[in-house]
Design an enzyme around this catalytic site. Structure first.
Site, PDB file in Angstrom:
ATOM      1  N   ALA A 170       0.296  10.148   3.847  1.00 30.62           N
ATOM      2  CA  ALA A 170      -0.902   9.628   3.906  1.00 30.62           C
ATOM      3  C   ALA A 170      -1.926  10.527   2.718  1.00 30.62           C
ATOM      4  O   ALA A 170      -2.243   9.321   1.883  1.00 30.62           O
ATOM      5  CB  ALA A 170      -1.800  10.165   5.170  1.00 30.62           C
ATOM      6  N   GLN A 171      -1.448  11.535   2.206  1.00 37.34           N
ATOM      7  CA  GLN A 171      -2.543  12.049   0.945  1.00 37.34           C
ATOM      8  C   GLN A 171      -2.032  11.251  -0.349  1.00 37.34           C
ATOM      9  O   GLN A 171      -2.961  10.743  -1.024  1.00 37.34           O
ATOM     10  CB  GLN A 171      -2.820  13.608   1.364  1.00 37.34           C
TER      11      GLN A 171
ATOM     12  N   VAL B 235       2.084 -11.129   3.285  1.00 38.69           N
ATOM     13  CA  VAL B 235       3.036 -12.248   1.513  1.00 38.69           C
ATOM     14  C   VAL B 235       5.022 -12.010   1.818  1.00 38.69           C
ATOM     15  O   VAL B 235       5.224 -10.971   1.961  1.00 38.69           O
ATOM     16  CB  VAL B 235       2.292 -11.125   0.647  1.00 38.69           C
TER      17      VAL B 235
ATOM     18  N   ASP C  24       3.304   4.553   0.110  1.00 45.29           N
ATOM     19  CA  ASP C  24       4.459   5.122   0.673  1.00 45.29           C
ATOM     20  C   ASP C  24       5.498   4.041  -0.663  1.00 45.29           C
ATOM     21  O   ASP C  24       6.694   4.660  -0.562  1.00 45.29           O
ATOM     22  CB  ASP C  24       5.039   4.682   2.346  1.00 45.29           C
TER      23      ASP C  24
ATOM     24  N   PHE D  40      -3.099   3.072   3.952  1.00 44.89           N
ATOM     25  CA  PHE D  40      -4.135   4.161   3.857  1.00 44.89           C
ATOM     26  C   PHE D  40      -4.180   3.826   2.413  1.00 44.89           C
ATOM     27  O   PHE D  40      -5.971   3.732   2.109  1.00 44.89           O
ATOM     28  CB  PHE D  40      -3.352   5.504   3.718  1.00 44.89           C
TER      29      PHE D  40
ATOM     30  N   GLY E 297      -1.589  -5.003   1.642  1.00 45.63           N
ATOM     31  CA  GLY E 297      -1.698  -4.103   2.707  1.00 45.63           C
ATOM     32  C   GLY E 297      -2.868  -2.625   2.576  1.00 45.63           C
ATOM     33  O   GLY E 297      -3.266  -2.690   2.303  1.00 45.63           O
TER      34      GLY E 297
ATOM     35  N   GLU F 185       6.306  15.793  17.233  1.00 46.66           N
ATOM     36  CA  GLU F 185       5.587  15.345  18.341  1.00 46.66           C
ATOM     37  C   GLU F 185       5.185  14.689  20.088  1.00 46.66           C
ATOM     38  O   GLU F 185       4.364  15.120  20.475  1.00 46.66           O
ATOM     39  CB  GLU F 185       3.991  14.593  17.386  1.00 46.66           C
TER      40      GLU F 185
END
Ligand SMILES: Cc1cc2nc3c(=O)[nH]c(=O)nc-3n(C[C@H](O)[C@H](O)[C@H](O)COP(=O)(O)OP(=O)(O)OC[C@H]3O[C@@H](n4cnc5c(N)ncnc54)[C@H](O)[C@@H]3O)c2cc1C
Length: 423
Positions: A322-323, A83, A305, A18, A15, A174
Site C-alpha cells: 500500500a505505501q 476500462v 502496484d 490506494f 482505479g 494472516e
C-alpha cells in the site's frame, strides 16, 4: 458518459485503490477536472480482506463508497465503469459505459491473482483479491463445517475439515492464523458434533521460510506463532495439481481437501492499447520513469502496484504494497498540478515505513528499519496502524468495536452464509 466540459484539463484516473484514491484526493478542488473510473463503486482495504474471509469483519467495514470519498470535490466525477481499451493516439479511453477523452491519463489498476499458468488450480481454488471473493471463502468455510457435521464417512468429513492455504506471504500467514482461531475457539464451543482436533490447516510455501519478503527474525517468530495455533507449515512445497479434491505437490505431500485458498502471488492488471515498450510483460507492470510517466508517453502515468519504477535501491521496482501506491498517488497529484502550471515535476522517492503481519491475538511481527519486534506489542501496533489506515471514521469505529468484542469473547460474529458458494 455525461461529464461536463471544463476550463481545467481533464485527468482520468483508472482505479479507486490506494493509489487512485490518494491522487483523486490530492487533486480535489484544484486546477483539474478529475474523472475516477472503477469497476466497483467502492474502495477496498485489501489488507483486511482475510478478516472478511474468516468471519472477523463484515465487508462494509473494509470497503468504502468512492462517491463518498469525492463528495466534497466539485471538480471530481465518479463513473462505475470497466476500462477496456486505451486509444492513446486519440487521448481516449473505451469503457463498459462509453468513451471519454482525457488530457492526462493515470492508470492505477493494481494487480490480479497470478496462478502462474496453472489452469487446473485456477478453476478449482479460491483466490482472495476482492470483497466478493473474500465472501466466497467465508461461505465455503462455514458450508464445509456444516457438511462435515453430516458426512457419511470419516474420509469425506476429513476432506471438509482440511484447509489448504497456498502462499505464506503476509496474506497466507494472516489467513491461516485467523482460520486456526475458528478451529481453536468456535469449533469446540458451537460444533459439538465435530472434533476440533480433526480440523487441519496446511500452509504451503514454495520458499524455504514463511514471510519471505520480511526479515529472518519475522519469519522465525511467525512460524513459531503459526505452530502454536496448530497450523501445519510446509516450506519448499509447490502445488502441482488440484482437481477440487486432491492437492498434489512437488514433494511427497498429498492432501485430500475441499478447500484450497490461493494466496501465492499477483500479476499486474494492465489495459489493452499502449505500445509494447510500455509494458514489462513478465510481470505485467507498466514501465515508468521517476515521475511515474509510462515509457513512450508524456501524458499517460501509472501508479501503485501496476507501475514498475527501476531505481538504485529498487532495481526490480517497489514492493507491491500500500505505501508506494499511496505515496505515488500523492506525489503525482502535486506533479500534475505543477505540469498544468508549467512548473518542473518532482521525482518520486519511496519512504519505506517498514512491514508487519499478524498471526493471531497477541501474535504479530513488525520489521522497522532499525528495529524488529514481535508478540503482543507488535500485535497492538499492527491493530493501531490498520485501524488508522482504514478509510472512513465509521469503518474505524465499527472495526475497533468488533476487534474489542472478539478479543474479549473469543468470537467471530460474522459467521453467516448469506450467499452460499457453489463450486
Ligand atoms: C489479500 C491482500 C492482502 C494485502 N495485505 C497488505 C498489507 O497487509 N499491507 C500492505 O501494505 N499491502 C497489502 N496488500 C497489497 C495492497 O493492497 C496493494 O499493494 C495496494 O492495494 C495497491 O494499490 P493500487 O491502488 O495500486 O491497486 P488496488 O488497491 O488493487 O486498486 C486497483 C483498483 O483498480 C480497479 N480496476 C482494475 N482494473 C480496472 C479496469 N480495467 N477498469 C476499472 N477499474 C479497474 C479495481 O477495481 C481497484 O479498485 C494486500 C493485497 C491483498 C490482495
Amino acid at each position: 458518459m455525461n461529464i461536463p466540459d471544463s476550463s481545467f484539463p481533464r485527468v482520468i484516473i483508472i482505479g479507486g485503490g490506494f493509489a487512485g484514491v490518494r491522487l483523486a484526493k490530492t487533486l480535489g478542488n484544484k486546477d483539474a477536472q478529475v474523472v475516477l473510473l472503477d469497476k466497483h463503486n467502492y474502495h477496498t482495504f485489501q489488507p483486511l480482506l482475510y478478516q472478511v474471509s474468516s468471519s472477523g469483519l463484515e465487508p462494509d467495514s473494509i470497503a468504502y463508497p468512492l462517491r463518498k470519498i469525492l463528495k466534497k470535490h466539485k471538480n471530481s466525477f465518479f463513473r462505475l465503469a470497466e476500462v477496456k481499451q486505451i486509444n492513446a493516439e486519440k487521448n481516449e479511453v473505451e469503457t463498459s459505459i462509453g468513451k471519454l477523452n482525457y488530457d492526462y491519463l493515470v492508470i492505477a489498476t493494481g494487480t490480479k491473482t497470478n496462478f502462474f499458468g496453472n489452469t487446473e488450480v485456477k478453476a478449482n481454488s479460491m483466490p482472495m483479491k476482492n470483497v466478493p471473493q473474500a465472501l466466497n471463502i467465508r461461505s465455503l468455510i462455514l458450508q464445509n463445517f456444516e457438511k462435515a457435521a453430516i458426512a457419511d464417512t470419516k474420509e469425506e468429513q476429513q476432506a471438509y475439515l482440511n484447509f489448504v492455504i497456498v502462499g505464506a506471504g503476509p496474506t497466507g500467514v494472516e489467513l491461516s492464523g485467523a482460520i486456526a482461531e475458528l478451529k481453536n475457539h468456535i469449533l469446540p464451543s458451537e460444533y459439538h458434533d465435530l472434533d476440533s482436533n480433526d480440523m487441519k490447516i496446511h500452509l504451503l510455501e514454495g520458499a524455504d521460510r514463511v514471510l519471505p519478503p520480511m526479515s529472518e527474525h519475522a519469519s522465525k517468530k511467525a512460524e513459531e506463532f503459526l505452530k502454536d495455533l496448530g497450523v501445519q507449515v510446509h516450506c519448499n512445497t509447490l502445488v502441482e495439481h488440484y482437481d477440487g479434491k486432491t492437492v498434489t505437490t512437488n514433494s511427497d505431500l498429498e492432501l485430500q481437501s475441499e478447500t484450497l485458498i490461493w494466496a501465492a502471488g499477483v500479476t499486474g492488471a494492465p489495459i489493452e492499447g499502449l505500445k509494447a515498450e510500455a509494458l514489462l510483460e513478465k510481470v505485467n507492470r507498466y514501465k515508468v520513469n521517476k515521475f511515474n510517466q509510462v515509457e513512450g508517453y508524456d501524458n499517460i502515468f501509472a501508479i501503485g502496484d501496476i507501475a514498475l519504477m527501476e531505481t538504485e535501491n529498487y532495481p526490480k521496482g517497489h514492493p507491491q504494497v500500500a505505501q508506494p501506491a499511496i505515496q505515488q498517488g500523492k506525489l503525482l497529484g502535486k506533479n500534475l498540478l505543477k505540469l498544468v502550471n508549467n512548473q518542473l515535476m518532482e521525482p518520486f522517492k519511496y519512504n519505506d515505513k517498514g512491514s508487519m503481519a499478524t498471526i493471531g491475538r497477541n501474535k504479530a511481527v513488525v520489521d522497522l528499519k532499525h528495529y524488529k519486534f514481535s508478540g503482543a506489542f507488535a500485535w497492538f501496533v499492527w491493530m493501531f496502524v490498520h485501524l488508522m489506515s482504514l478509510v472512513g471514521f465509521r469503518n474505524r469505529v465499527v472495526t475497533f468495536f468488533n476487534w474489542t468484542y472478539n478479543y474479549i469473547n473469543f468470537d467471530k460474529a460474522a459467521r453467516l452464509i448469506i450467499r452460499p458458494f457453489k463450486k
